[in-house]
Design an enzyme around this catalytic site. Structure first.
Site, PDB file in Angstrom:
ATOM      1  N   GLY A  93       0.814  -1.204   0.000  1.00  0.00           N
ATOM      2  CA  GLY A  93       0.000   0.000   0.000  1.00  0.00           C
ATOM      3  C   GLY A  93       0.857   1.267   0.000  1.00  0.00           C
ATOM      4  O   GLY A  93       1.151   1.798  -1.062  1.00  0.00           O
ATOM      5  N   SER A 190       4.727  -5.394  -3.823  1.00  0.00           N
ATOM      6  CA  SER A 190       4.500  -3.961  -3.855  1.00  0.00           C
ATOM      7  C   SER A 190       5.204  -3.283  -2.674  1.00  0.00           C
ATOM      8  O   SER A 190       6.396  -3.475  -2.474  1.00  0.00           O
ATOM      9  CB  SER A 190       2.992  -3.677  -3.876  1.00  0.00           C
ATOM     10  N   TYR A 191       4.474  -2.498  -1.856  1.00  0.00           N
ATOM     11  CA  TYR A 191       5.115  -1.825  -0.725  1.00  0.00           C
ATOM     12  C   TYR A 191       5.572  -2.818   0.352  1.00  0.00           C
ATOM     13  O   TYR A 191       6.304  -2.447   1.264  1.00  0.00           O
ATOM     14  CB  TYR A 191       4.189  -0.777  -0.121  1.00  0.00           C
ATOM     15  N   ASP A 401       3.615  -5.236 -15.447  1.00  0.00           N
ATOM     16  CA  ASP A 401       3.288  -4.244 -14.409  1.00  0.00           C
ATOM     17  C   ASP A 401       3.973  -2.933 -14.719  1.00  0.00           C
ATOM     18  O   ASP A 401       5.186  -2.898 -14.974  1.00  0.00           O
ATOM     19  CB  ASP A 401       3.740  -4.761 -13.043  1.00  0.00           C
ATOM     20  N   HIS A 453       1.136  -6.699 -11.830  1.00  0.00           N
ATOM     21  CA  HIS A 453       1.643  -6.357 -10.503  1.00  0.00           C
ATOM     22  C   HIS A 453       1.388  -7.470  -9.495  1.00  0.00           C
ATOM     23  O   HIS A 453       2.247  -7.781  -8.674  1.00  0.00           O
ATOM     24  CB  HIS A 453       0.956  -5.061 -10.050  1.00  0.00           C
TER      25      HIS A 453
END
Length: 481
Positions: A93, A190-191, A401, A453
């Site tokens: 996020g 991701s994060y 992605d 992604h």
């Protein structure tokens, strides 16, 4: 029903659990702990297909004083769970749910379906085919995780997230001591390129200083399309967009001349050009360049995002119109079904979730987390420390992605300066090329061909194959199989 009746109803199950742990693992579990496990046992969800593996869900309090509690959902492996490793999955996020994305749309056993009644589809490529699988909603404010101290939400950042997640896993092992001796791995995307290394560092350090009861048999990490280094993440993002014909020559020139991504903050001129860049992704899916966007009156789930320094996290727009499900199994509106399903009161009851009656609906990404206090620009120092400590590290990239593209990750890994053990090699899934891989001294990189992604969503078979080889610490096949 009184407490005595509850205990009697649990008695047979508890005795079976005691027998299982003594015979299979040599672990003696107290009645109190067994009762805590049984209280978290999920005996069935609305619309769930029948399965043989056990599942548990509930809360672990990570700060008694503030009343901070993190929500988890755990699935035993489909085959011989007592012999399989334990894998913790984290989405990023920051502020997005590992249950909403990871469990319900990527690699968990159950995917919510588009139906007027609650309905779940069994995922044949669920990662609990290879490991005991644990999902965590972190930090507080995400999903069903909560705090009784409202000021906690404005103080969130990488540091508190890592500390609370570390406290969670220590306490989770106390609740499920039969899994303490299992090999333990952490994965995410991701994060979570921040979350996974930072939590890993705390476990690594604690293992060298902790009491024996809190030792974790920690072996490795795997992170995908991961935010790892601010400079190369952003440079690669822009280069990838130009190379894939997403942005014009003029915009590419303006960004590359006005933006210095090595600086801690972006200039106003750079931010103006980046705004034009992100505007292009309102009409195509930044996270999966070649698949359709969702057009639905119910579309309200934000895509998992990663912070660009000097800007606010990008969020998707609410778009009314038509809903199309393309051929091939991928449904761009899957997040709509997840939100509807997890907001059903009967589902929350079955999951032992939302016990404090949170005054807002469950969402994929928290609307309440608007401030993120600390985020180191680079995770490479932590990665180097883990490599030196003998922790297995695999990094992977879905190559369609646009958010943290394969270009960014290759730039980032180049910064590490690791020697190459096995150079760029195709790997195969059945008779098709699944992607390419390069083995460095201390780290393995894998690309997944045609995946966005969220790799397990777009390439579920390849993702499970990747997981199996990671857990076994074996190279992916370099010839058709």
């Amino acid at each position: 029903m009184g407490l005595c009746s509850v205990i009697l109803n649990f008695a047979v199950h508890l005795l079976l659990l005691i027998s299982f742990t003594k015979e299979a693992l040599g672990v003696t579990i107290s009645r109190k702990v067994l009762a805590e496990q049984e209280a978290d046992r999920v005996h069935g969800l609305p619309g769930q297909p029948e399965v043989k593996f056990k599942q548990y869900a509930g809360y672990i309090t990570v700060n008694e004083t503030h009343g901070r509690a993190l929500f988890y959902w755990f699935f035993e492996a489909t085959h011989k769970p007592e012999q399989q490793p334990l894998l913790l999955w984290l989405n990023g996020g920051p502020g997005c749910s590992s249950i909403g994305y990871g469990e319900a749309e990527e690699l968990g056993p159950f995917f919510p379906q588009n139906s007027s009644q609650p309905k779940l589809k069994l995922n044949p490529y669920s990662w609990n085919n290879a490991a005991n699988l644990l999902f965590l909603e972190s930090p507080v404010g995400v999903g069903f995780s909560y705090t009784n101290t409202s000021s906690d939400i404005s103080e969130l950042g990488d540091t508190i997230t890592a500390k609370d997640s570390h406290t969670f896993i220590i306490k989770w092992f106390r609740r499920f001591p039969q899994f303490r001796s299992h090999k333990f791995y952490i994965a995410g995307e991701s994060y979570a390129g921040h979350y996974v290394p930072q939590l890993s560092e705390l476990i690594f350090d604690n293992n060298r200083n902790s009491a024996e009861k809190d030792y974790i048999n920690f072996k490795g990490i795997m992170i995908g399309n991961a935010a790892l280094d601010g400079e190369t993440d952003q440079k690669g993002m822009v280069d990838y967009a130009w190379d894939h014909a997403v942005i014009s020559d003029g915009l590419y020139h303006n960004i590359t001349t006005k933006c210095d991504f090595s600086l801690p903050n972006l200039t106003d001129d750079c931010s103006v050009e980046l705004s034009k860049y992100f505007a292009v992704y309102r009409i195509i899916d930044m996270y999966s360049l070649y698949t359709p966007k969702c057009f639905s009156n119910n579309t309200n789930a934000k895509k998992e995002v990663t912070v660009v320094r000097g800007t606010t996290p990008q969020t998707s727009l609410k778009i009314g119109g038509w809903h199309r499900k393309p051929a091939g199994g991928y449904d761009p509106c899957a997040s709509d079904y997840t939100e509807i399903y997890l907001n059903r009161p009967e589902v929350q009851k079955a999951l032992h979730a939302n016990v404090t009656k949170i005054p807002y609906p469950w969402t994929h990404c928290s609307d309440n987390i608007t401030i993120w206090g600390d985020a180191p620009n680079s995770m490479l120092p932590v990665i180097k420390k883990l490599i030196a400590g003998g922790i297995r590290i695999w990094v992977y990239s879905g190559d369609t992605d646009g958010r943290i593209p394969v270009t960014s990750t290759r730039y980032t890994l180049r910064k590490l300066g690791l020697s190459i053990v096995q150079d760029w090699t195709p790997w195969y899934t059945s008779r098709q090329v699944g992607g390419w891989t390069i083995v460095y001294d201390g780290l393995t990189f894998v690309s997944i061909r045609g995946a966005g992604h969220q790799v397990p969503t777009f390439a579920p078979k390849q993702a499970l194959q990747l997981l199996r080889h990671f857990l076994q610490n074996t190279n992916l096949p370099s010839q058709p199989i």
